[in-house]
Each structure stands twice: as C-alpha cells, then as structure tokens.
Write a protein that holds these residues in place. Structure first.
Motif, short mmCIF file in Angstrom:
data_model
loop_
_atom_site.label_atom_id
_atom_site.label_comp_id
_atom_site.label_asym_id
_atom_site.label_seq_id
_atom_site.Cartn_x
_atom_site.Cartn_y
_atom_site.Cartn_z
N VAL A 31 -31.05 40.46 -41.11
CA VAL A 31 -31.78 39.17 -40.93
C VAL A 31 -30.77 38.24 -41.70
CG1 VAL A 31 -33.85 37.79 -42.16
CG2 VAL A 31 -34.20 40.38 -41.15
N VAL A 32 -30.51 37.07 -41.23
CA VAL A 32 -29.51 36.37 -41.80
C VAL A 32 -30.28 34.90 -42.06
CG1 VAL A 32 -27.53 34.82 -41.54
CG2 VAL A 32 -27.83 37.20 -40.45
N GLU A 33 -30.11 34.42 -43.23
CA GLU A 33 -30.84 33.25 -43.70
C GLU A 33 -30.14 31.79 -43.31
OE1 GLU A 33 -32.49 33.08 -47.61
OE2 GLU A 33 -32.96 35.07 -47.51
N ALA A 34 -30.67 30.98 -42.81
CA ALA A 34 -29.97 29.83 -42.49
C ALA A 34 -29.81 28.96 -43.76
CB ALA A 34 -30.69 29.18 -41.38
N ALA A 35 -28.60 28.28 -43.90
CA ALA A 35 -28.34 27.52 -45.04
C ALA A 35 -29.20 26.33 -44.78
CB ALA A 35 -27.01 27.13 -45.34
N THR A 36 -29.84 25.59 -45.81
CA THR A 36 -30.39 24.29 -45.79
C THR A 36 -29.41 23.18 -45.76
OG1 THR A 36 -30.80 24.16 -48.01
CG2 THR A 36 -32.68 25.13 -46.62
N GLY A 37 -29.55 22.06 -44.87
CA GLY A 37 -28.82 20.96 -44.92
C GLY A 37 -28.90 20.07 -46.01
N SER A 38 -30.10 20.04 -46.56
CA SER A 38 -30.59 18.91 -47.44
C SER A 38 -30.96 19.56 -48.87
CB SER A 38 -31.54 18.15 -46.81
OG SER A 38 -32.14 17.13 -47.83
N SER A 39 -30.54 18.83 -49.74
CA SER A 39 -31.10 19.13 -50.97
C SER A 39 -32.06 18.30 -51.93
CB SER A 39 -29.89 19.36 -52.24
OG SER A 39 -29.17 18.22 -52.46
N GLY A 40 -32.34 17.35 -50.87
CA GLY A 40 -33.52 16.22 -51.53
C GLY A 40 -34.62 16.88 -52.25
N GLY A 41 -35.16 18.12 -51.76
CA GLY A 41 -36.40 18.65 -52.30
C GLY A 41 -36.25 18.89 -53.72
N ALA A 42 -34.98 19.28 -54.27
CA ALA A 42 -35.07 19.30 -55.45
C ALA A 42 -35.06 18.35 -56.66
CB ALA A 42 -33.50 20.09 -55.95
N MET A 43 -35.19 17.21 -55.88
CA MET A 43 -35.25 15.81 -56.91
C MET A 43 -36.76 15.48 -56.85
SD MET A 43 -32.48 15.27 -58.02
CE MET A 43 -32.49 13.58 -58.64
#
Length: 69
Positions: A31-43
C-alpha cells in the motif's frame, strides 16, 4: 497392550500434521499513500480559533448590572 495403542495413536496423529502439499505464500499488495498537494487544511483550525476568540471578546465585557425597575 495400552502402550501399543498409545504409540499407534501418537504415530497417526503425528503424521496428520505433515499432510498436504507445499503452497507458495500469498503476498499482500504493498500500500502506497499518495502525497497531498495542498496544506490549506492545516490553517483551518487556527483561523477558526481566532474567529471564536474575537467573537468571545466582542460579546463580553459588559460589567454594568442590568437596570432595576
């Protein structure tokens, strides 16, 4: 006689554990996890906390008691 029966039962039970063919092990897919393209959810959480604190400060601060009739 009892020892002969016990030895026979032991031999039959021991041979059943080795019955069957060799089977290649089943490998589970990796199982390979895909990297997320946005970090806007952390804000979202800090911004929401600032808005809630501003609302609490704006609504409070009325230290005068209500007028008595």
């Amino acid at each position: 006689m009892k020892k002969l029966l016990l030895a026979t039962a032991t031999v039959f039970l021991a041979t059943q554990t080795f019955a069957g063919n060799l089977v290649e092990p089943m490998m589970e897919p990796e199982v390979v996890e895909a990297a997320t393209g946005s970090s806007g959810g952390a804000m979202i959480v800090p911004i929401l906390m600032i808005v809630l604190m501003a609302a609490a400060i704006a609504s409070g601060g009325n230290d005068t008691p209500p007028p008595q009739v």
